[in-house]
Scaffold this motif. Structure first.
Motif, PDB file in Angstrom:
ATOM      1  N   LYS A   1      67.744  66.871  19.465  1.00  0.00           N
ATOM      2  CA  LYS A   1      66.805  67.983  18.887  1.00  0.00           C
ATOM      3  C   LYS A   1      66.110  68.564  19.933  1.00  0.00           C
ATOM      4  O   LYS A   1      65.709  67.998  20.796  1.00  0.00           O
ATOM      5  CB  LYS A   1      65.749  67.386  17.920  1.00  0.00           C
ATOM      6  CG  LYS A   1      64.767  68.449  17.257  1.00  0.00           C
ATOM      7  CD  LYS A   1      64.016  67.877  16.054  1.00  0.00           C
ATOM      8  CE  LYS A   1      63.357  68.925  15.603  1.00  0.00           C
ATOM      9  NZ  LYS A   1      63.791  69.548  14.361  1.00  0.00           N
ATOM     10  N   THR A   2      65.882  69.833  20.085  1.00  0.00           N
ATOM     11  CA  THR A   2      65.278  70.691  21.034  1.00  0.00           C
ATOM     12  C   THR A   2      64.085  71.335  20.132  1.00  0.00           C
ATOM     13  O   THR A   2      64.136  72.050  19.144  1.00  0.00           O
ATOM     14  CB  THR A   2      66.004  71.783  21.869  1.00  0.00           C
ATOM     15  OG1 THR A   2      67.000  70.985  22.279  1.00  0.00           O
ATOM     16  CG2 THR A   2      65.168  72.478  22.574  1.00  0.00           C
ATOM     17  N   ILE A   3      62.717  71.213  20.690  1.00  0.00           N
ATOM     18  CA  ILE A   3      61.755  71.934  19.998  1.00  0.00           C
ATOM     19  C   ILE A   3      61.088  72.935  21.256  1.00  0.00           C
ATOM     20  O   ILE A   3      60.778  72.163  22.243  1.00  0.00           O
ATOM     21  CB  ILE A   3      60.397  70.981  19.814  1.00  0.00           C
ATOM     22  CG1 ILE A   3      61.271  70.062  18.843  1.00  0.00           C
ATOM     23  CG2 ILE A   3      59.263  71.479  19.234  1.00  0.00           C
ATOM     24  CD1 ILE A   3      60.333  68.529  18.477  1.00  0.00           C
TER      25      ILE A   3
ATOM     26  N   TYR B   1      60.063  66.515  13.387  1.00  0.00           N
ATOM     27  CA  TYR B   1      59.093  67.941  14.046  1.00  0.00           C
ATOM     28  C   TYR B   1      59.669  69.079  13.731  1.00  0.00           C
ATOM     29  O   TYR B   1      61.268  69.299  13.530  1.00  0.00           O
ATOM     30  CB  TYR B   1      58.772  67.820  15.473  1.00  0.00           C
ATOM     31  CG  TYR B   1      57.757  66.772  15.900  1.00  0.00           C
ATOM     32  CD1 TYR B   1      56.395  66.734  15.442  1.00  0.00           C
ATOM     33  CD2 TYR B   1      58.115  65.978  16.740  1.00  0.00           C
ATOM     34  CE1 TYR B   1      55.640  65.862  15.852  1.00  0.00           C
ATOM     35  CE2 TYR B   1      57.262  64.706  17.210  1.00  0.00           C
ATOM     36  CZ  TYR B   1      56.125  64.906  16.693  1.00  0.00           C
ATOM     37  OH  TYR B   1      55.044  63.861  16.910  1.00  0.00           O
ATOM     38  N   ARG B   2      59.098  70.403  13.551  1.00  0.00           N
ATOM     39  CA  ARG B   2      59.789  71.587  13.165  1.00  0.00           C
ATOM     40  C   ARG B   2      60.517  72.143  14.586  1.00  0.00           C
ATOM     41  O   ARG B   2      60.281  71.440  15.748  1.00  0.00           O
ATOM     42  CB  ARG B   2      58.641  72.532  12.814  1.00  0.00           C
ATOM     43  CG  ARG B   2      58.070  72.650  11.551  1.00  0.00           C
ATOM     44  CD  ARG B   2      57.200  73.384  11.204  1.00  0.00           C
ATOM     45  NE  ARG B   2      56.620  74.522  12.188  1.00  0.00           N
ATOM     46  CZ  ARG B   2      55.519  74.978  12.189  1.00  0.00           C
ATOM     47  NH1 ARG B   2      54.684  74.707  11.421  1.00  0.00           N
ATOM     48  NH2 ARG B   2      55.110  75.596  13.232  1.00  0.00           N
ATOM     49  N   ASP B   3      61.306  72.904  14.560  1.00  0.00           N
ATOM     50  CA  ASP B   3      62.071  73.477  15.757  1.00  0.00           C
ATOM     51  C   ASP B   3      61.130  74.171  16.797  1.00  0.00           C
ATOM     52  O   ASP B   3      61.422  74.233  18.140  1.00  0.00           O
ATOM     53  CB  ASP B   3      63.291  74.273  15.582  1.00  0.00           C
ATOM     54  CG  ASP B   3      64.479  73.399  14.723  1.00  0.00           C
ATOM     55  OD1 ASP B   3      64.494  72.111  14.905  1.00  0.00           O
ATOM     56  OD2 ASP B   3      65.396  73.826  13.901  1.00  0.00           O
ATOM     57  N   SER B   4      60.170  74.807  16.217  1.00  0.00           N
ATOM     58  CA  SER B   4      59.290  75.775  16.957  1.00  0.00           C
ATOM     59  C   SER B   4      57.809  75.944  16.406  1.00  0.00           C
ATOM     60  O   SER B   4      57.627  75.778  15.306  1.00  0.00           O
ATOM     61  CB  SER B   4      60.019  77.167  17.149  1.00  0.00           C
ATOM     62  OG  SER B   4      60.000  77.759  15.929  1.00  0.00           O
TER      63      SER B   4
ATOM     64  N   VAL C   1      66.084  62.804  27.574  1.00  0.00           N
ATOM     65  CA  VAL C   1      64.964  63.820  27.524  1.00  0.00           C
ATOM     66  C   VAL C   1      65.024  64.627  28.564  1.00  0.00           C
ATOM     67  O   VAL C   1      65.382  64.692  29.686  1.00  0.00           O
ATOM     68  CB  VAL C   1      63.622  63.050  27.791  1.00  0.00           C
ATOM     69  CG1 VAL C   1      62.443  63.682  27.650  1.00  0.00           C
ATOM     70  CG2 VAL C   1      63.443  61.489  26.710  1.00  0.00           C
ATOM     71  N   TYR C   2      64.573  65.826  27.824  1.00  0.00           N
ATOM     72  CA  TYR C   2      64.499  67.115  29.045  1.00  0.00           C
ATOM     73  C   TYR C   2      63.190  67.894  28.379  1.00  0.00           C
ATOM     74  O   TYR C   2      62.931  67.935  27.332  1.00  0.00           O
ATOM     75  CB  TYR C   2      65.705  68.033  28.664  1.00  0.00           C
ATOM     76  CG  TYR C   2      65.667  69.523  29.684  1.00  0.00           C
ATOM     77  CD1 TYR C   2      65.936  69.467  30.977  1.00  0.00           C
ATOM     78  CD2 TYR C   2      65.285  70.427  28.754  1.00  0.00           C
ATOM     79  CE1 TYR C   2      65.474  70.751  31.356  1.00  0.00           C
ATOM     80  CE2 TYR C   2      65.046  71.836  29.390  1.00  0.00           C
ATOM     81  CZ  TYR C   2      65.222  71.716  30.622  1.00  0.00           C
ATOM     82  OH  TYR C   2      65.040  73.017  31.317  1.00  0.00           O
TER      83      TYR C   2
ATOM     84  N   SER D   1      63.397  68.050  24.650  1.00  0.00           N
ATOM     85  CA  SER D   1      64.633  67.781  23.869  1.00  0.00           C
ATOM     86  C   SER D   1      64.736  66.363  23.851  1.00  0.00           C
ATOM     87  O   SER D   1      64.239  65.605  24.954  1.00  0.00           O
ATOM     88  CB  SER D   1      65.881  68.470  24.397  1.00  0.00           C
ATOM     89  OG  SER D   1      65.955  69.817  24.424  1.00  0.00           O
ATOM     90  N   PHE D   2      65.367  65.832  23.029  1.00  0.00           N
ATOM     91  CA  PHE D   2      65.497  64.365  22.911  1.00  0.00           C
ATOM     92  C   PHE D   2      66.997  63.980  22.244  1.00  0.00           C
ATOM     93  O   PHE D   2      67.231  64.585  21.344  1.00  0.00           O
ATOM     94  CB  PHE D   2      64.613  63.816  22.026  1.00  0.00           C
ATOM     95  CG  PHE D   2      64.465  62.135  21.907  1.00  0.00           C
ATOM     96  CD1 PHE D   2      64.523  61.432  22.936  1.00  0.00           C
ATOM     97  CD2 PHE D   2      64.519  61.488  20.717  1.00  0.00           C
ATOM     98  CE1 PHE D   2      64.754  59.907  22.843  1.00  0.00           C
ATOM     99  CE2 PHE D   2      64.719  60.140  20.536  1.00  0.00           C
ATOM    100  CZ  PHE D   2      64.714  59.426  21.543  1.00  0.00           C
TER     101      PHE D   2
END
Length: 147
Positions: free
Chosen positions: A115-117, A90-93, A28-29, A107-108
């Motif tokens: 994936k990063t959102i 989820y959507r990317d943004s 996770v970040y 990010s996960f």
């Protein structure tokens, strides 16, 4: 005898290298950017071994780089939250035309998938809840200055 020694060395060093890679994987970040007001500005990394690194810049109550450790229960709860909310769906943004809002990047990583959102505005409440769960760690954990 020489052959057995080589096999043992390969097994020892091979297993040790695999263990280090598994323990050091960032799962996770999250990064929060500043705004014109007092929005928290920091990033936090959570690793698969429960280690947590915080880079606190401003409006966090501390400044600098800090380390902490999640308990097994805290780590399991956090992973369950990401999984049960189907983070990868989820959507990317999430963006809007509003101005002066902080941006949260989260990010996960799980099972080789990452994936990063980018959440500027308009994210669903379930994603906001995940962000808050990570944010709550700032108050929950026993932070030690990094050496």
């Amino acid at each position: 005898m020489k052959k057995a020694s080589i096999i043992l060395m390969v097994l020892f060093f091979g297993c040790k290298a695999a263990q280090v890679n598994t323990e050091d994987t960032r799962v996770v970040y999250m990064k929060k950017t500043p705004c014109m007001g007092t929005c928290p500005n920091y990033d936090i990394s959570i690793f698969s071994n429960g280690n947590v690194v915080l880079n606190a810049r401003e409006h966090v109550g501390m400044e600098g780089t800090f380390n902490a450790k999640l308990t097994d229960d805290q780590f399991a709860s956090l992973m369950e939250a990401f999984e049960s909310n189907d983070f990868f769906s989820y959507r990317d943004s999430y963006k809007s035309n509003k101005t002066d809002l902080p941006t949260t990047t989260i990010s996960f990583k799980q099972d080789g998938e990452e994936k990063t959102i980018v959440d500027y505005d308009g994210a669903p409440q379930s994603l906001k809840d995940l962000e808050q769960k990570v944010d709550d760690l700032l108050e929950l954990l026993d932070w030690k200055p990094a050496k």
